[in-house]
Design an enzyme around this catalytic site. Sequence first.
Site, PDB file in Angstrom:
ATOM      1  N   CYS B 154       0.807  -1.213   0.000  1.00 18.51           N
ATOM      2  CA  CYS B 154       0.000   0.000   0.000  1.00 18.51           C
ATOM      3  C   CYS B 154       0.843   1.267   0.000  1.00 18.51           C
ATOM      4  O   CYS B 154       0.311   2.375  -0.044  1.00 18.51           O
ATOM      5  CB  CYS B 154      -0.949  -0.045   1.187  1.00 18.51           C
ATOM      6  SG  CYS B 154      -1.754  -1.656   1.266  1.00 18.51           S
ATOM      7  N   HIS B 289      -3.029   8.320   5.242  1.00 16.28           N
ATOM      8  CA  HIS B 289      -3.165   6.955   4.733  1.00 16.28           C
ATOM      9  C   HIS B 289      -4.530   6.434   5.195  1.00 16.28           C
ATOM     10  O   HIS B 289      -5.265   5.860   4.412  1.00 16.28           O
ATOM     11  CB  HIS B 289      -2.012   6.097   5.260  1.00 16.28           C
ATOM     12  CG  HIS B 289      -1.976   4.728   4.677  1.00 16.28           C
ATOM     13  ND1 HIS B 289      -1.852   4.514   3.326  1.00 16.28           N
ATOM     14  CD2 HIS B 289      -2.038   3.489   5.245  1.00 16.28           C
ATOM     15  CE1 HIS B 289      -1.845   3.205   3.084  1.00 16.28           C
ATOM     16  NE2 HIS B 289      -1.961   2.567   4.228  1.00 16.28           N
ATOM     17  N   GLU B 300      -0.861   5.791  12.873  1.00 13.87           N
ATOM     18  CA  GLU B 300      -0.688   6.981  12.042  1.00 13.87           C
ATOM     19  C   GLU B 300      -0.853   8.259  12.864  1.00 13.87           C
ATOM     20  O   GLU B 300      -0.079   9.210  12.712  1.00 13.87           O
ATOM     21  CB  GLU B 300      -1.682   6.967  10.867  1.00 13.87           C
ATOM     22  CG  GLU B 300      -1.510   8.190   9.979  1.00 13.87           C
ATOM     23  CD  GLU B 300      -2.150   8.043   8.605  1.00 13.87           C
ATOM     24  OE1 GLU B 300      -2.948   7.105   8.411  1.00 13.87           O
ATOM     25  OE2 GLU B 300      -1.814   8.867   7.747  1.00 13.87           O
ATOM     26  N   LYS B 321      -9.704   7.118   1.574  1.00 15.25           N
ATOM     27  CA  LYS B 321     -10.212   5.741   1.577  1.00 15.25           C
ATOM     28  C   LYS B 321     -11.662   5.670   2.060  1.00 15.25           C
ATOM     29  O   LYS B 321     -12.319   4.654   1.874  1.00 15.25           O
ATOM     30  CB  LYS B 321      -9.304   4.849   2.425  1.00 15.25           C
ATOM     31  CG  LYS B 321      -7.924   4.696   1.777  1.00 15.25           C
ATOM     32  CD  LYS B 321      -6.984   3.837   2.561  1.00 15.25           C
ATOM     33  CE  LYS B 321      -5.624   3.740   1.866  1.00 15.25           C
ATOM     34  NZ  LYS B 321      -4.811   4.989   1.960  1.00 15.25           N
ATOM     35  N   HIS B 326      -9.684   1.138  -0.456  1.00 20.00           N
ATOM     36  CA  HIS B 326      -8.226   1.078  -0.425  1.00 20.00           C
ATOM     37  C   HIS B 326      -7.718   0.600  -1.782  1.00 20.00           C
ATOM     38  O   HIS B 326      -7.922  -0.555  -2.158  1.00 20.00           O
ATOM     39  CB  HIS B 326      -7.776   0.131   0.681  1.00 20.00           C
ATOM     40  CG  HIS B 326      -6.329   0.282   1.040  1.00 20.00           C
ATOM     41  ND1 HIS B 326      -5.399   0.819   0.171  1.00 20.00           N
ATOM     42  CD2 HIS B 326      -5.656  -0.015   2.187  1.00 20.00           C
ATOM     43  CE1 HIS B 326      -4.202   0.821   0.773  1.00 20.00           C
ATOM     44  NE2 HIS B 326      -4.343   0.332   1.995  1.00 20.00           N
ATOM     45  N   PHE B 388       1.692  -2.909   4.122  1.00 22.39           N
ATOM     46  CA  PHE B 388       2.018  -4.224   4.692  1.00 22.39           C
ATOM     47  C   PHE B 388       3.500  -4.481   4.441  1.00 22.39           C
ATOM     48  O   PHE B 388       4.000  -4.276   3.342  1.00 22.39           O
ATOM     49  CB  PHE B 388       1.206  -5.317   3.977  1.00 22.39           C
ATOM     50  CG  PHE B 388      -0.120  -5.640   4.620  1.00 22.39           C
ATOM     51  CD1 PHE B 388      -0.701  -4.801   5.550  1.00 22.39           C
ATOM     52  CD2 PHE B 388      -0.783  -6.811   4.276  1.00 22.39           C
ATOM     53  CE1 PHE B 388      -1.926  -5.120   6.136  1.00 22.39           C
ATOM     54  CE2 PHE B 388      -2.017  -7.139   4.854  1.00 22.39           C
ATOM     55  CZ  PHE B 388      -2.580  -6.297   5.785  1.00 22.39           C
TER      56      PHE B 388
END
Lengths: 84, 406
Positions: B154, B289, B300, B321, B326, B388
């Site tokens: 991502c 994000h 975050e 998102k 996503h 990830f």
Amino acid sequence: MSDTLSRDVIDAFVTDTLVAFGIERGRITVESSFDELGVDSLDVVELSQALQKELGVPVRPKDFDENQTVGQVLEYVYRAAGLR
Amino acid sequence: MSGRAAVTGFGAVTPLGVGADVLHRRAVEGASGLVAGRGLCADFTPEEFLGRKEVRRADRFTHLAVAAADEALGRAGWSTRGSPPYPPERVACVIGTGVGGVRSHEAQLARLAQHGDAFVSALLAPMMMPNAAAAHLAMRYGLRGESYCVASACAAGAQAIGSGLRILAAGEADAVVVGGAEAAVSPVLHAGFRNAGALSPTGRSVPFARDRDGFLPGEGAGILVLERPEAAAARGATVLGEILGYGATSDAHHLTAPEPSARAAARAVTTALEAAGRAPHQIAYVNAHGTGTVLNDRAEATALRLALGEHLAAVPISSSKSYLGHLLGAAGAVEAIATLQALRHATAPPTVGLRDPDERLGKLDHVHTARSLPADGRPTALSTSFGFGGHNAVLVLAAGATEGGD
């Protein structure tokens, strides 16, 4: 192999497959070579697989090459299909 | 030192529609592209952009990349059918993706099982390879500089932009076509994400909400044209915005979970700000994000607080998102474009559906409905991406062009 397999059926199948590959139908003639039509080695593999799977004609990718004309390819397929 | 780059073009295909303008317009309206728990690009027709042959020989993630790139190059005033305005060897291309042509892979796995190995498509490898989008763009536009794929889950879209920035800074190219593309709306991948606890079991994507429970999968592409600022000025290009700085780090902690202290993620923010020559109080907007997983949003918020300190509480923050889902490897690129659009139009899009923010995230200035941003003084924004694998990538962006050496 289909009982109704004929030259006409093979002609139509090969033409429709090449059209599905993105070749303009009007450009496909017996004199045109795969190379001129932009049919490359990857397409040739797909064509031979389709002939085997859909029509049951025992052809392999290495039976064709990009320099052959559509007419030469069709003749080969007729023979492989036992039509001559 | 990551250098800086003029953004002369951008394009996006997203669940909100085809184009970077419809993305901004609908986002600030509070619209959502999420339908039945997925963000599909329902308005996108590959045949509008590609010939039948090209459509057949490429995976959907490449189709999306081509459409976004046509828009980006068009906006930059580049020909989409001829040569770039630089020597072709001086134009690079870096396109990120999370998983590449996973649907093409699945289709051929089914063919293998059903018909045997003689019938697996010869196009499988070139369709599924993660670098296919970069390869197709290089072929389509005649870009002969270095081209490759960044595959860092991502964070890939943001890291592709960062890679392009570094190629320019190293003097290896005059321009780069960068971005991300993803079309991984795949039952098997979704099952994996769901079983990993990342996908929302309730089918909602509400980042920063008290009851957030994961993300929703989406597809799309975002492509940007970056040029050396001097080169863009020399050819008289219209500069839409600027990438001022880039910072990237790794958690070195866990395969999927963010490192709770968020030190590495904070370091990426700080590095990007230092590269940009900007201080925390100069940040006018954060496009987070914001995946909507419990762990991401917590880490975050911690990272941003470590990096921006007391200023964080006063910076409008929202997550794309909430209305796109996503987009995995495309997310960072699409969100960079959403951020540039927010700056250009001086309006930040909201976190759609956020009614009950999680106060455990500390004080944040959530954007609930479209918010005016300062239009003067070259406002600067952050776009964060975390993937990830512990990949952290942060971009500092500004509207318009640097004047007088800034």
